[in-house]
Write a protein that holds these residues in place. Structure first.
Motif, mmCIF file in Angstrom:
data_model
loop_
_atom_site.group_PDB
_atom_site.id
_atom_site.type_symbol
_atom_site.label_atom_id
_atom_site.label_comp_id
_atom_site.label_asym_id
_atom_site.label_seq_id
_atom_site.Cartn_x
_atom_site.Cartn_y
_atom_site.Cartn_z
ATOM 1 N N ILE A 1 -5.719 4.158 -2.318
ATOM 2 C CA ILE A 1 -6.586 3.730 -3.423
ATOM 3 C C ILE A 1 -5.836 2.683 -4.238
ATOM 4 O O ILE A 1 -4.756 2.953 -4.772
ATOM 5 N N GLY A 2 -6.384 1.486 -4.298
ATOM 6 C CA GLY A 2 -5.791 0.418 -5.076
ATOM 7 C C GLY A 2 -6.803 -0.121 -6.062
ATOM 8 O O GLY A 2 -7.724 0.585 -6.491
ATOM 9 N N SER A 3 -6.658 -1.387 -6.427
ATOM 10 C CA SER A 3 -7.610 -1.991 -7.357
ATOM 11 C C SER A 3 -7.561 -3.506 -7.206
ATOM 12 O O SER A 3 -6.628 -4.066 -6.631
ATOM 13 N N ILE A 4 -8.600 -4.162 -7.712
ATOM 14 C CA ILE A 4 -8.598 -5.612 -7.813
ATOM 15 C C ILE A 4 -8.652 -5.965 -9.285
ATOM 16 O O ILE A 4 -8.722 -5.085 -10.148
ATOM 17 N N ASP A 5 -8.610 -7.259 -9.586
ATOM 18 C CA ASP A 5 -8.624 -7.706 -10.975
ATOM 19 C C ASP A 5 -9.763 -7.038 -11.742
ATOM 20 O O ASP A 5 -10.886 -6.945 -11.250
ATOM 21 N N GLY A 6 -9.426 -6.621 -12.955
ATOM 22 C CA GLY A 6 -10.419 -5.930 -13.764
ATOM 23 C C GLY A 6 -10.344 -4.429 -13.621
ATOM 24 O O GLY A 6 -11.093 -3.701 -14.271
ATOM 25 N N GLY A 7 -9.427 -3.952 -12.757
ATOM 26 C CA GLY A 7 -9.244 -2.512 -12.609
ATOM 27 C C GLY A 7 -10.286 -1.827 -11.756
ATOM 28 O O GLY A 7 -10.380 -0.596 -11.763
ATOM 29 N N ILE A 8 -11.077 -2.592 -10.990
ATOM 30 C CA ILE A 8 -12.077 -1.975 -10.122
ATOM 31 C C ILE A 8 -11.361 -1.301 -8.960
ATOM 32 O O ILE A 8 -10.606 -1.941 -8.230
ATOM 33 N N PRO A 9 -11.566 0.006 -8.750
ATOM 34 C CA PRO A 9 -10.859 0.701 -7.674
ATOM 35 C C PRO A 9 -11.333 0.263 -6.286
ATOM 36 O O PRO A 9 -12.525 0.031 -6.072
ATOM 37 N N VAL A 10 -10.365 0.154 -5.383
ATOM 38 C CA VAL A 10 -10.643 -0.155 -3.984
ATOM 39 C C VAL A 10 -10.179 1.026 -3.145
ATOM 40 O O VAL A 10 -8.996 1.378 -3.163
ATOM 41 N N HIS A 11 -11.113 1.647 -2.437
ATOM 42 C CA HIS A 11 -10.790 2.771 -1.571
ATOM 43 C C HIS A 11 -10.629 2.236 -0.154
ATOM 44 O O HIS A 11 -11.567 1.681 0.421
ATOM 45 N N ARG A 12 -9.429 2.413 0.400
ATOM 46 C CA ARG A 12 -9.083 1.823 1.687
ATOM 47 C C ARG A 12 -9.173 2.882 2.780
ATOM 48 O O ARG A 12 -8.518 3.932 2.711
ATOM 49 N N LEU A 13 -9.966 2.569 3.800
ATOM 50 C CA LEU A 13 -10.310 3.517 4.848
ATOM 51 C C LEU A 13 -9.824 3.024 6.198
ATOM 52 O O LEU A 13 -9.505 1.841 6.368
ATOM 53 N N PRO A 14 -9.757 3.899 7.193
ATOM 54 C CA PRO A 14 -9.317 3.480 8.526
ATOM 55 C C PRO A 14 -10.193 2.360 9.072
ATOM 56 O O PRO A 14 -11.395 2.297 8.791
ATOM 57 N N ASP A 15 -9.599 1.487 9.885
ATOM 58 C CA ASP A 15 -10.348 0.335 10.384
ATOM 59 C C ASP A 15 -10.904 0.590 11.773
ATOM 60 O O ASP A 15 -10.842 1.701 12.297
ATOM 61 N N GLY A 16 -11.469 -0.452 12.364
ATOM 62 C CA GLY A 16 -12.017 -0.347 13.708
ATOM 63 C C GLY A 16 -13.216 0.581 13.782
ATOM 64 O O GLY A 16 -14.040 0.653 12.862
ATOM 65 N N ALA A 17 -13.291 1.335 14.871
ATOM 66 C CA ALA A 17 -14.428 2.233 15.091
ATOM 67 C C ALA A 17 -14.486 3.360 14.071
ATOM 68 O O ALA A 17 -15.540 3.985 13.899
ATOM 69 N N ARG A 18 -13.377 3.619 13.396
ATOM 70 C CA ARG A 18 -13.351 4.711 12.418
ATOM 71 C C ARG A 18 -13.874 4.290 11.054
ATOM 72 O O ARG A 18 -14.095 5.144 10.184
ATOM 73 N N TYR A 19 -14.068 2.980 10.848
ATOM 74 C CA TYR A 19 -14.428 2.512 9.510
ATOM 75 C C TYR A 19 -15.806 3.019 9.062
ATOM 76 O O TYR A 19 -15.942 3.602 7.986
ATOM 77 N N ALA A 20 -16.828 2.798 9.883
ATOM 78 C CA ALA A 20 -18.191 3.188 9.479
ATOM 79 C C ALA A 20 -18.301 4.680 9.178
ATOM 80 O O ALA A 20 -18.810 5.055 8.110
ATOM 81 N N PRO A 21 -17.847 5.576 10.066
ATOM 82 C CA PRO A 21 -17.954 7.004 9.717
ATOM 83 C C PRO A 21 -17.120 7.379 8.494
ATOM 84 O O PRO A 21 -17.506 8.274 7.733
ATOM 85 N N SER A 22 -15.992 6.688 8.289
ATOM 86 C CA SER A 22 -15.177 6.976 7.105
ATOM 87 C C SER A 22 -15.903 6.553 5.833
ATOM 88 O O SER A 22 -15.849 7.253 4.810
ATOM 89 N N VAL A 23 -16.589 5.408 5.877
ATOM 90 C CA VAL A 23 -17.384 4.963 4.730
ATOM 91 C C VAL A 23 -18.492 5.968 4.424
ATOM 92 O O VAL A 23 -18.702 6.368 3.272
ATOM 93 N N VAL A 24 -19.203 6.377 5.470
ATOM 94 C CA VAL A 24 -20.299 7.332 5.282
ATOM 95 C C VAL A 24 -19.789 8.625 4.647
ATOM 96 O O VAL A 24 -20.380 9.148 3.691
#
Length: 385
Positions: A54-77
Motif C-alpha cells: 500500500i503506497g500513495s500518490i501526490d495528495g495522499g491518495i492510497p494506491v493498493h498494489r496487487l499481483p500482476d499478470g493473470a492474477r491481477y483481475a481476480p485480485s482486484v475483484v
C-alpha cells in the motif's frame, strides 16, 4: 459524515506512480489527486518490486498494489469485494469492469474508455462489447469523436456515454517566447551543438498508426527548404521494452540518408519529456484514424509550441486549425505535411502567435483540475442514484 467510497482501477499493465507508463496511468496520477473533496478514493494497480503493498500518490491518495499478470483481475475483484466501494471507475479495461459489475451488483461501475482498442477485435467482438457495456452504469470517454464512434457501433449506449477531455499540468512545461525562456533554450541547444538549428519534434510511440513515417518521408523536402532543420524523434515502440520492432527499423532506414538532420531519442519518462518540447519550434502529430485524444497535442500547446497534426479522431477537438496549429486531412499528409512544417519554420511570428494561443487554450480548456472536477461531478451523480 462518512465519505462515499470510490475506487479507481488501473489497467494493471504498469506500476503507479511511474514515469514509464502509458497515458492511462498518467491520467490517473494527474487527475485523481485533484478531485474535489467528497470521496474516499483508493487506486488499485499492480505490485512493483521494492515498493510497499500500500503506497500513495501526490495528495495522499492510497494506491493498493496487487499481483500482476493473470492474477491481477481476480485480485482486484477480491479487494473490491472486501472494501465495497459505492462507485468503481475501471480505466480502459471494459471486460474487467463487466466482471466487477457481476460480482458487486450494488456498486455503480463505470468504464473509462481511452480508445477503441479493448472493445474491438482481437480483444472483443462487437456483440460481446455491446453486451458487456450495456450492463455498466456509465461510460466515460476522452473525446466527442470516441463517443460518436462507440454510439455508431452501439446506438443503445449513446445516452450513457459522457465526455471528459484530458488535461495537462502547465507547471511541468516551460513555455517558449519569454526572454528568459528563449535564453534557457539557446543554452540547451548550445550544450548539444545545435545552435541555430530549427527543431521539428515528434513525441510518442513508434507505431505505424502514429504516422511517424510521414514526417521522415518529408525529410528531403525539409532539408532542401530549411538546411538547418533538425528532426527529433522522441520515443520507442514500447513503454518498457527495448526489443526491436520492424517499424522502428523502417524509420531508421528512412532517416539514414539524413544523419545531420535526424536524431532519435529513446523513450523519455514523464515529465522529463518537457525538456524536449522546450527545444521544439514545431511539434508534428501525423496520426492515423483512431487517435482518440493525443496528450502530445496538449503538451505541445502547454509548451507554447505550434502543432502540425492530422485530422484523425479527436485531434481537431484539441488543435484549432489556424489558431493553435495547422490541421491537415489524413489523406494529404504525403503532400501537405512538408509544406506546412516549412511554412512554420520560416515564419517566426506565426510560430509565436500559434504557440502562445495554444498555451492559453491549454490553460482554459485542457487542465487536470477541469478533468478532475468533471469526474467528481459524474461520480457524485452516479453515487446519488
Amino acid at each position: 459524515m462518512q465519505k462515499q467510497k470510490a475506487a479507481v482501477v488501473t489497467p494493471g499493465s504498469f506500476y503507479i506512480p511511474s514515469g514509464r507508463s502509458s497515458s492511462v496511468e498518467r491520467v490517473v496520477e494527474q487527475m485523481v489527486p485533484l478531485v474535489p473533496d467528497g470521496f474516499d478514493i483508493r487506486i488499485y494497480g499492480v505490485r512493483e518490486p521494492g515498493r510497499p503493498v500500500i503506497g500513495s500518490i501526490d495528495g495522499g491518495i492510497p494506491v493498493h498494489r496487487l499481483p500482476d499478470g493473470a492474477r491481477y483481475a481476480p485480485s482486484v475483484v477480491a479487494a473490491l469485494q472486501a472494501w465495497k466501494p459505492g462507485v468503481i471507475d475501471v480505466q480502459n479495461r471494459p471486460a474487467l469492469a463487466g466482471r466487477i459489475q457481476e460480482v458487486l451488483p450494488d456498486s455503480k461501475v463505470v468504464s473509462s474508455i481511452h480508445s477503441l482498442t479493448y472493445i474491438s477485435p482481437p480483444y472483443m467482438d462487437q456483440e460481446t462489447a455491446g453486451r458487456i457495456l450495456r450492463q455498466l452504469d456509465r461510460l466515460v470517454v476522452n473525446s466527442k469523436y470516441l463517443k460518436l464512434e462507440i454510439a455508431a457501433r452501439h446506438p443503445a449506449l449513446r445516452e450513457m456515454i459522457s465526455v471528459n477531455p484530458l488535461g495537462v499540468k502547465l507547471a511541468d512545461f516551460t513555455p517558449r517566447w519569454s526572454p528568459a525562456s528563449e535564453a534557457l533554450r539557446e543554452s540547451k541547444l548550445k550544450d548539444r551543438g545545435w545552435q541555430g538549428r530549427r527543431i521539428v519534434m515528434y513525441a510518442g510511440r513508434l507505431l505505424p498508426i502514429k504516422g511517424v513515417h510521414h514526417l521522415l518521408s518529408s525529410l528531403p523536402e525539409l532539408a532542401r527548404a530549411v538546411p538547418d532543420v533538425m528532426v527529433l524523434i522522441v520515443g520507442s515502440p514500447y513503454y518498457r521494452s527495448g526489443r526491436p520492432h520492424s517499424y522502428e527499423r523502417y524509420l531508421h532506414e528512412l532517416a539514414k540518408p539524413f544523419p545531420d538532420h535526424v536524431t532519435f531519442i529513446p523513450f523519455v519518462p514523464y515529465p522529463a519529456v518537457s525538456y524536449w518540447y522546450h527545444l521544439a519550434d514545431v511539434v508534428v502529430v501525423p496520426s492515423a484514424e483512431g487517435e482518440s485524444f493525443g496528450l502530445v497535442n496538449v503538451e505541445a500547446m502547454a509548451s507554447a509550441v505550434p502543432v502540425v497534426a492530422s485530422d484523425a479522431g479527436g485531434i481537431p477537438e484539441i488543435v484549432e486549425d489556424g489558431k493553435t496549429g495547422i490541421v491537415l486531412p489524413q489523406s494529404s499528409l504525403g503532400s501537405a505535411l512538408g509544406p506546412a512544417i516549412i511554412r512554420l519554420l520560416n515564419e517566426k511570428r506565426l510560430r509565436q502567435s500559434l504557440g502562445e494561443a495554444g498555451r492559453l487554450r491549454a490553460a482554459r480548456c485542457f487542465n487536470w483540475q477541469q478533468t478532475a472536477a468533471r469526474w467528481h461531478g459524474m461520480m457524485q451523480k452516479l453515487a446519488s442514484l
